[in-house]
Design a protein around this motif. Structure first.
Motif, short mmCIF file in Angstrom:
data_model
loop_
_atom_site.label_atom_id
_atom_site.label_comp_id
_atom_site.label_asym_id
_atom_site.label_seq_id
_atom_site.Cartn_x
_atom_site.Cartn_y
_atom_site.Cartn_z
N ARG A 1 10.66 -32.72 10.32
CA ARG A 1 9.34 -33.28 10.03
C ARG A 1 8.38 -33.04 11.20
NH1 ARG A 1 7.29 -38.08 11.65
NH2 ARG A 1 9.31 -38.63 12.52
N VAL A 2 8.86 -33.29 12.41
CA VAL A 2 8.04 -33.11 13.60
C VAL A 2 7.71 -31.62 13.78
CG1 VAL A 2 8.02 -33.31 16.13
CG2 VAL A 2 9.00 -35.15 14.73
N TYR A 3 8.71 -30.77 13.65
CA TYR A 3 8.51 -29.34 13.83
C TYR A 3 7.51 -28.77 12.82
CZ TYR A 3 9.67 -24.41 14.45
OH TYR A 3 9.60 -23.06 14.67
N GLN B 1 -0.77 -41.42 18.22
CA GLN B 1 0.69 -41.31 18.22
C GLN B 1 1.13 -39.86 17.94
OE1 GLN B 1 1.95 -44.16 15.30
NE2 GLN B 1 1.56 -45.92 16.63
N LEU B 2 0.47 -39.22 16.98
CA LEU B 2 0.80 -37.84 16.65
C LEU B 2 0.49 -36.90 17.82
CD1 LEU B 2 -0.44 -37.64 12.96
CD2 LEU B 2 1.92 -37.46 13.74
N ASP B 3 -0.65 -37.12 18.47
CA ASP B 3 -1.00 -36.30 19.63
C ASP B 3 0.01 -36.49 20.75
OD1 ASP B 3 -3.23 -35.00 18.58
OD2 ASP B 3 -4.58 -36.63 19.15
N THR C 1 4.86 -34.44 23.80
CA THR C 1 6.19 -34.73 24.33
C THR C 1 7.31 -33.88 23.73
OG1 THR C 1 6.48 -36.54 22.75
CG2 THR C 1 5.60 -37.11 24.93
N HIS C 2 7.03 -33.15 22.66
CA HIS C 2 8.06 -32.32 22.04
C HIS C 2 7.90 -30.86 22.44
CE1 HIS C 2 8.57 -35.80 19.37
NE2 HIS C 2 9.80 -35.35 19.23
N ASP C 3 9.01 -30.21 22.67
CA ASP C 3 9.05 -28.79 22.95
C ASP C 3 9.46 -28.08 21.66
OD1 ASP C 3 9.52 -26.21 23.80
OD2 ASP C 3 11.20 -26.72 25.11
N PRO C 4 8.61 -27.21 21.10
CA PRO C 4 8.95 -26.57 19.81
C PRO C 4 10.22 -25.71 19.89
CG PRO C 4 6.95 -25.62 20.75
CD PRO C 4 7.30 -26.79 21.59
N PHE C 5 10.49 -25.13 21.05
CA PHE C 5 11.69 -24.29 21.18
C PHE C 5 12.95 -25.15 21.19
CE2 PHE C 5 8.24 -21.82 23.08
CZ PHE C 5 8.31 -20.69 22.28
N GLU C 6 12.88 -26.29 21.85
CA GLU C 6 14.02 -27.22 21.86
C GLU C 6 14.23 -27.81 20.46
OE1 GLU C 6 17.28 -29.25 22.86
OE2 GLU C 6 16.30 -27.72 24.08
#
Length: 173
Positions: free
Chosen positions: A82-84, A131-133, A138-143
């Motif tokens: 969902r996040v990705y 919150q979405l921003d 805080t998320h790394d798309p590759f991870e």
């Protein structure tokens, strides 16, 4: 968790989508529930596209029929996929079609992520947008992609790979 009120759900016609639980969910929350007309595939064009990009392209056509697999699939969607897909995966949107002779010329807007589209809409809840921003930062798309691949590998090992009886390879042999 949506940054705007959900006004309607347009469902596929399949029994895996239309059921008592979905109908009662929509009724309790006063969400308009619509579906395409039977045997009119063009009614479901956008829905079918998301079935492909969000389900079939990821899981294929294997049979996932155990509570263990269900729990792992739900975890994949809720925690990572969902996040990705919403924060990092851009998609295009058709702006217009024009006929040039016997051909259609399609013009698309530049690719944008669902997060970018929500930011532009102007109707989003400011707190949820913050919150979405924050999640985006805080998320790394590759991870995330590596975690998704690891979880998919686990899910595929748990799949029930039944063969079609017509092919001569049955699971009863």
């Amino acid at each position: 968790s949506l940054p705007f009120p959900l006004l309607g759900i347009d469902s596929d016609n399949g029994s895996e989508f239309i059921n008592y639980h979905l109908k009662s969910y929509c009724s309790r929350r006063r969400i308009q529930f619509t579906r395409g007309r039977p045997y009119k595939k063009d009614d479901n064009a956008h829905i079918e596209q998301k079935n492909w990009t969000h389900v079939r392209k990821i899981f294929g056509y294997l049979r996932f029929d155990s509570p263990t697999v269900l729990a792992k699939m739900n975890d994949l969607y809720v925690a990572d996929l969902r996040v990705y897909q919403n924060l990092f995966q851009p998609s295009t949107k058709l702006l217009r079609k024009t006929r040039v002779g016997s051909r259609l010329r399609r013009v698309y807007e530049p690719p944008k992520t669902p997060l970018e589209r929500v930011r532009e809409c102007g109707q989003a809840d400011r707190e949820k947008l913050v919150q979405l921003d924050q999640a985006f930062k805080t998320h790394d798309p590759f991870e995330l992609s590596r975690k998704i691949d690891q979880k998919l590998e686990t899910i595929f090992h748990l799949a029930n790979a039944r063969m079609s009886p017509r092919s001569g390879n049955s699971s009863r042999e």
